[in-house]
Design a protein around this motif. Sequence first.
Motif, PDB file in Angstrom:
ATOM      1  N   TYR A  51     129.833   2.164  65.481  1.00 46.84           N
ATOM      2  CA  TYR A  51     128.528   1.501  65.498  1.00 46.84           C
ATOM      3  C   TYR A  51     128.589   0.224  66.325  1.00 46.84           C
ATOM      4  CZ  TYR A  51     124.926  -1.674  63.798  1.00 46.84           C
ATOM      5  OH  TYR A  51     123.925  -2.602  63.712  1.00 46.84           O
ATOM      6  N   THR A  52     129.628  -0.579  66.097  1.00 48.31           N
ATOM      7  CA  THR A  52     129.764  -1.851  66.812  1.00 48.31           C
ATOM      8  C   THR A  52     129.963  -1.617  68.305  1.00 48.31           C
ATOM      9  OG1 THR A  52     130.713  -2.879  64.841  1.00 48.31           O
ATOM     10  CG2 THR A  52     131.086  -3.995  66.936  1.00 48.31           C
ATOM     11  N   LEU A  53     130.777  -0.630  68.658  1.00 49.13           N
ATOM     12  CA  LEU A  53     131.004  -0.337  70.073  1.00 49.13           C
ATOM     13  C   LEU A  53     129.710   0.052  70.775  1.00 49.13           C
ATOM     14  CD1 LEU A  53     134.349   1.707  69.922  1.00 49.13           C
ATOM     15  CD2 LEU A  53     134.030  -0.744  70.282  1.00 49.13           C
ATOM     16  N   LEU A  54     128.907   0.877  70.125  1.00 47.03           N
ATOM     17  CA  LEU A  54     127.632   1.277  70.717  1.00 47.03           C
ATOM     18  C   LEU A  54     126.670   0.098  70.834  1.00 47.03           C
ATOM     19  CD1 LEU A  54     127.114   4.744  68.995  1.00 47.03           C
ATOM     20  CD2 LEU A  54     127.589   4.330  71.409  1.00 47.03           C
ATOM     21  N   GLN A  55     126.703  -0.791  69.858  1.00 51.45           N
ATOM     22  CA  GLN A  55     125.856  -1.986  69.931  1.00 51.45           C
ATOM     23  C   GLN A  55     126.254  -2.860  71.122  1.00 51.45           C
ATOM     24  OE1 GLN A  55     123.195  -2.994  68.023  1.00 51.45           O
ATOM     25  NE2 GLN A  55     123.232  -0.993  67.056  1.00 51.45           N
ATOM     26  N   ILE A  56     127.556  -3.032  71.327  1.00 47.55           N
ATOM     27  CA  ILE A  56     128.028  -3.850  72.455  1.00 47.55           C
ATOM     28  C   ILE A  56     127.644  -3.203  73.780  1.00 47.55           C
ATOM     29  CG2 ILE A  56     130.090  -4.736  73.624  1.00 47.55           C
ATOM     30  CD1 ILE A  56     131.415  -4.937  70.864  1.00 47.55           C
ATOM     31  N   LEU A  57     127.871  -1.888  73.887  1.00 46.24           N
ATOM     32  CA  LEU A  57     127.573  -1.199  75.140  1.00 46.24           C
ATOM     33  C   LEU A  57     126.078  -1.170  75.439  1.00 46.24           C
ATOM     34  CD1 LEU A  57     130.087   1.771  74.864  1.00 46.24           C
ATOM     35  CD2 LEU A  57     130.142  -0.066  76.553  1.00 46.24           C
ATOM     36  N   SER A  58     125.260  -1.153  74.396  1.00 50.79           N
ATOM     37  CA  SER A  58     123.809  -1.056  74.617  1.00 50.79           C
ATOM     38  C   SER A  58     123.256  -2.242  75.398  1.00 50.79           C
ATOM     39  CB  SER A  58     123.079  -0.928  73.274  1.00 50.79           C
ATOM     40  OG  SER A  58     123.176  -2.127  72.527  1.00 50.79           O
ATOM     41  N   VAL A  59     123.938  -3.373  75.337  1.00 56.00           N
ATOM     42  CA  VAL A  59     123.451  -4.576  76.034  1.00 56.00           C
ATOM     43  C   VAL A  59     124.404  -5.040  77.131  1.00 56.00           C
ATOM     44  CG1 VAL A  59     122.117  -5.390  74.051  1.00 56.00           C
ATOM     45  CG2 VAL A  59     124.501  -6.079  74.281  1.00 56.00           C
ATOM     46  N   SER A  60     125.521  -4.293  77.352  1.00 58.28           N
ATOM     47  CA  SER A  60     126.544  -4.795  78.274  1.00 58.28           C
ATOM     48  C   SER A  60     126.980  -3.782  79.322  1.00 58.28           C
ATOM     49  CB  SER A  60     127.781  -5.249  77.482  1.00 58.28           C
ATOM     50  OG  SER A  60     127.444  -6.163  76.474  1.00 58.28           O
ATOM     51  N   VAL A  61     126.265  -2.677  79.472  1.00 57.83           N
ATOM     52  CA  VAL A  61     126.756  -1.622  80.373  1.00 57.83           C
ATOM     53  C   VAL A  61     126.823  -2.084  81.824  1.00 57.83           C
ATOM     54  CG1 VAL A  61     126.084   0.336  78.946  1.00 57.83           C
ATOM     55  CG2 VAL A  61     124.420  -0.670  80.528  1.00 57.83           C
ATOM     56  N   PHE A  62     126.027  -3.079  82.206  1.00 56.35           N
ATOM     57  CA  PHE A  62     126.035  -3.555  83.586  1.00 56.35           C
ATOM     58  C   PHE A  62     127.004  -4.713  83.800  1.00 56.35           C
ATOM     59  CE2 PHE A  62     121.653  -1.784  83.211  1.00 56.35           C
ATOM     60  CZ  PHE A  62     121.795  -0.765  84.141  1.00 56.35           C
ATOM     61  N   GLU A  63     127.649  -5.181  82.743  1.00 59.59           N
ATOM     62  CA  GLU A  63     128.586  -6.295  82.860  1.00 59.59           C
ATOM     63  C   GLU A  63     129.870  -5.833  83.534  1.00 59.59           C
ATOM     64  OE1 GLU A  63     127.951  -9.406  82.055  1.00 59.59           O
ATOM     65  OE2 GLU A  63     125.936  -8.890  81.332  1.00 59.59           O
TER      66      GLU A  63
END
Length: 389
Positions: free
Chosen positions: A348-360
């Motif tokens: 869950y946490t990994l998906l939350q991070i990726l949801s807002v950081s995929v372009f980082e």
Amino acid sequence: MNVGKTLFAQIMEFVPWTSFSRIVQRYSGDAGVRRLTCSEQFRVMAFAQLTWRESLRDIEVTLGANSSKLYAMGFRHSVHRSTLADANESRDWRIWSDLAAVLIRRARKLYLDEDLGLELKNTVYALDATTIDLCLSLFDWAPFRKAKAAVKLHTLLDLRGCIPAFIHISDGKMHEVNVLDILVLEPGAFYVMDRGYLDFARLFQMHQAGAFFVTRAKSNMNARRVYSAKVDRSSGIICDQAIALNGHYAAQDYPEHLRRIRFKDPQTQKILVFLTNNTALPPLTIAALYKRRWQVELFFKWIKQHLRIKKFLGNSENAVKTQIWCAVSTYVLIAIVKKELQLNASLYTLLQILSVSVFEKTEVSSALQLDGNTIDNPSDANQLNLFTF
């Protein structure tokens, strides 16, 4: 080092692209394609899952706003909603089904040593199905009730890591028990099921295949006791019996003895009656095995909340199955990333991070690694803590 690569590009490096190319060739997925190859289509669908895009226009606008980063993400051209819609409608959904199978095999190997807490070396599966409601006027190929359409996800969940080992997508009318006819049984494995799968002819086929089942008896089951083993009633076990089925047809369907265990749940005080063909395990272990079945219920609840499988990007059967299989592939891919990078965060946490950081443009192992300042999951969302593996 992944200097200059976006998080999304780094995640996509975990996809076995060589195997995927063979799958695409098998189904001629890229035949006559000018724009949006199958690999690009999967990237778009995975991007939609990771960033919670819910419509074709939503995907087009979001990627268009980051057009300078598309090439680094694996796209040769800008993505248009009409092109994506045509690809989802026309390209064989089995491409994504086979990709998911490749990822599942890889993930199951990674989670093979996960501890179930039962001192069992056997593989333990939980089998169940969930229904995704649809609009009958738009999805007339998936009839369910008189005024409702639906698809069912019949899922066999490997409880070591909560990885789906088998998924079958059907219309809403298919009964759960029918999936036993197409399931490839693994000798020595345990299959934990609820009462909806209580079909003695099919259970006997499972028994003859060398597999073990654990399920619950129905209240109207007609059987006689053959033998009773001694039990410790203080443990919650009321009886541990060998039984034979009464009735002409039931006895023909399952001509051998079954094991029946009555168990009183100390928390709810409810009496549960379990049926199994395993005669070696202690009765408390059988009860604990059935309790693990709840993991598949949590899995369904989790994917419905955190994957995009309730709103679809197309109305045809091919488009719906494409989206579901791409969602499953994305889920398993993140589980692989978590294990291979030895990340402590939950899925869950990994998906939350990726949801807002995929372009980082950050090293994926450090971007997804929790630090001491991370905020815990909300305490009122216990189902989100399922995937702590």
